[in-house]
Design a protein around this motif. Structure first.
Motif, mmCIF file in Angstrom:
data_model
loop_
_atom_site.group_PDB
_atom_site.id
_atom_site.type_symbol
_atom_site.label_atom_id
_atom_site.label_comp_id
_atom_site.label_asym_id
_atom_site.label_seq_id
_atom_site.Cartn_x
_atom_site.Cartn_y
_atom_site.Cartn_z
ATOM 1 N N UNK A 45 0.325 -1.330 0.069
ATOM 2 C CA UNK A 45 -0.288 -0.618 0.340
ATOM 3 C C UNK A 45 0.671 1.166 0.298
ATOM 4 N N UNK A 46 0.665 2.289 -0.275
ATOM 5 C CA UNK A 46 1.436 3.695 -1.142
ATOM 6 C C UNK A 46 1.486 4.154 1.000
ATOM 7 N N UNK A 47 0.363 3.689 1.700
ATOM 8 C CA UNK A 47 0.491 4.188 3.514
ATOM 9 C C UNK A 47 1.710 3.992 3.653
ATOM 10 N N UNK A 48 2.537 5.491 4.620
ATOM 11 C CA UNK A 48 3.325 4.749 5.110
ATOM 12 C C UNK A 48 3.716 4.575 6.604
ATOM 13 N N UNK A 49 2.019 5.065 6.915
ATOM 14 C CA UNK A 49 2.087 4.539 8.815
ATOM 15 C C UNK A 49 1.525 3.425 8.694
ATOM 16 N N UNK A 50 2.527 2.616 9.559
ATOM 17 C CA UNK A 50 2.240 1.381 9.533
ATOM 18 C C UNK A 50 1.164 1.025 10.910
ATOM 19 N N UNK A 51 1.211 1.584 11.210
ATOM 20 C CA UNK A 51 -0.523 0.881 11.793
ATOM 21 C C UNK A 51 -2.051 0.556 10.951
ATOM 22 N N UNK A 52 -1.948 1.685 10.397
ATOM 23 C CA UNK A 52 -2.996 2.471 9.125
ATOM 24 C C UNK A 52 -2.784 1.305 7.877
ATOM 25 N N UNK A 53 -1.439 1.006 7.472
ATOM 26 C CA UNK A 53 -1.516 -0.280 6.377
ATOM 27 C C UNK A 53 -1.365 -1.848 7.458
ATOM 28 N N UNK A 54 -1.013 -2.188 8.512
ATOM 29 C CA UNK A 54 -1.889 -2.960 9.560
ATOM 30 C C UNK A 54 -3.272 -3.272 9.422
ATOM 31 N N UNK A 55 -3.555 -2.338 9.429
ATOM 32 C CA UNK A 55 -5.470 -2.096 9.512
ATOM 33 C C UNK A 55 -5.849 -2.958 8.659
ATOM 34 N N UNK A 56 -4.887 -2.458 7.116
ATOM 35 C CA UNK A 56 -5.857 -2.660 5.653
ATOM 36 C C UNK A 56 -5.171 -4.190 5.482
ATOM 37 N N UNK A 57 -4.041 -5.224 6.213
ATOM 38 C CA UNK A 57 -3.655 -6.395 5.796
ATOM 39 C C UNK A 57 -4.484 -7.075 7.211
ATOM 40 N N UNK A 58 -5.189 -6.386 8.388
ATOM 41 C CA UNK A 58 -5.791 -7.064 8.814
ATOM 42 C C UNK A 58 -6.978 -7.300 8.181
ATOM 43 N N UNK A 66 2.300 -13.224 -5.571
ATOM 44 C CA UNK A 66 2.072 -13.314 -3.672
ATOM 45 C C UNK A 66 1.107 -11.435 -3.508
ATOM 46 N N UNK A 67 1.679 -10.928 -4.274
ATOM 47 C CA UNK A 67 1.067 -9.837 -3.418
ATOM 48 C C UNK A 67 -0.105 -9.003 -4.027
ATOM 49 N N UNK A 68 -0.977 -8.133 -3.011
ATOM 50 C CA UNK A 68 -2.121 -7.430 -3.798
ATOM 51 C C UNK A 68 -1.729 -6.824 -3.691
#
Length: 251
Positions: free
Chosen positions: A105-118, A246-248
């Motif tokens: 994701x282009x979002x560099x904020x890890x918690x925000x990216x983590x939410x999308x990953x979850x 392997x990547x979305x």
């Protein structure tokens, strides 16, 4: 029930990738055994001890001593490190029942990216009619095994670990309890104590480098680390069929 060992990669300017090494609980010991078989070969062929932490960036680029002797380390060049990484992931790939799933994701904020990953892992779990427990690379409040911290230092380590994990715990607690497939809070696992987090780190770096190679327009050019990609490709049979190597990509 499945277990997901998670690590991140990417860069601070263009985005974040997160990768999960997912294994059903009944196959957990077989997965660990396959990884440890690779670690034993790494020791016999290159002199890298089984208990020496493997951190992908340092491992590939030769930024840290990893072998038992200085002579072994001097001959453990970047070429040999690439061979070693392929050996490790080839050993892991011999086990059939596990999945490697990544998001970018282009979002560099890890918690925000983590939410999308979850959210993506929730979808995966629903599609496979299972539940997931997530282990994420991060501080556990434990001291380095070679140190003897004071009680005050141990308390500070624990306080820091709890504070740093808070944004990721919040992601889990924001899930709808009646329908969620991710169980419990995130379990932070320091990579120096977890062989499978080290495996996830090696895989995550390869997933990022492969996506960067395939999409230079997203990552600011193709300066991908080829050795990491070559190792990552050993796991192709374990990627979801509808993924991009392997990547979305999540905008």
């Amino acid at each position: 029930m499945h277990l997901a060992y998670v690590d991140d990669s990417g860069d601070s300017k263009h985005g974040v990738t997160l990768t999960a090494l997912i294994v059903e609980d009944r196959h957990w010991s077989s997965l660990l055994d396959a990884w440890l078989a690779g670690r034993r070969r790494l020791h016999s062929e290159f002199g890298v001890p089984k208990n020496r932490e493997i951190h992908a960036v340092e491992f590939y680029k030769g930024r840290a001593r990893v072998c038992e002797t200085r002579e072994q380390d001097a001959s453990f060049t970047k070429v040999e490190r690439g061979i070693a990484a392929r050996l490790l992931l080839s050993s892991l790939a011999t086990l059939e029942p596990f999945t490697v799933l990544s998001i970018a994701t282009p979002d560099v904020r890890k918690p925000a990216a983590y939410a999308r990953f979850i959210a993506k892992l929730e979808d995966w779990a629903a599609e496979n009619d299972t539940y997931l427990m997530v282990f994420y690379d991060g501080q556990q409040g434990l001291a380095h095994p070679d140190t003897e911290p004071t009680p005050a230092e141990l308390s500070e380590l624990w306080t820091t670990a709890v504070r740093n994990a808070a944004p990721y715990r919040r992601v889990h607690r924001d899930l709808e309890l009646s329908t969620r497939r991710i169980v419990q809070d995130v379990m932070m696992q320091d990579s120096q104590y977890s062989q499978l987090i080290q495996a996830a780190d090696l895989i995550a770096y390869g997933a990022y480098q492969r996506h960067r190679q395939g999409h230079p327009e997203l990552w600011g050019g193709d300066n991908a680390w080829r050795a990491a990609i070559q190792a990552y490709m050993r796991l192709a049979q374990h990627w979801p069929d509808d993924s991009d190597n392997g990547v979305y990509w999540l905008v």
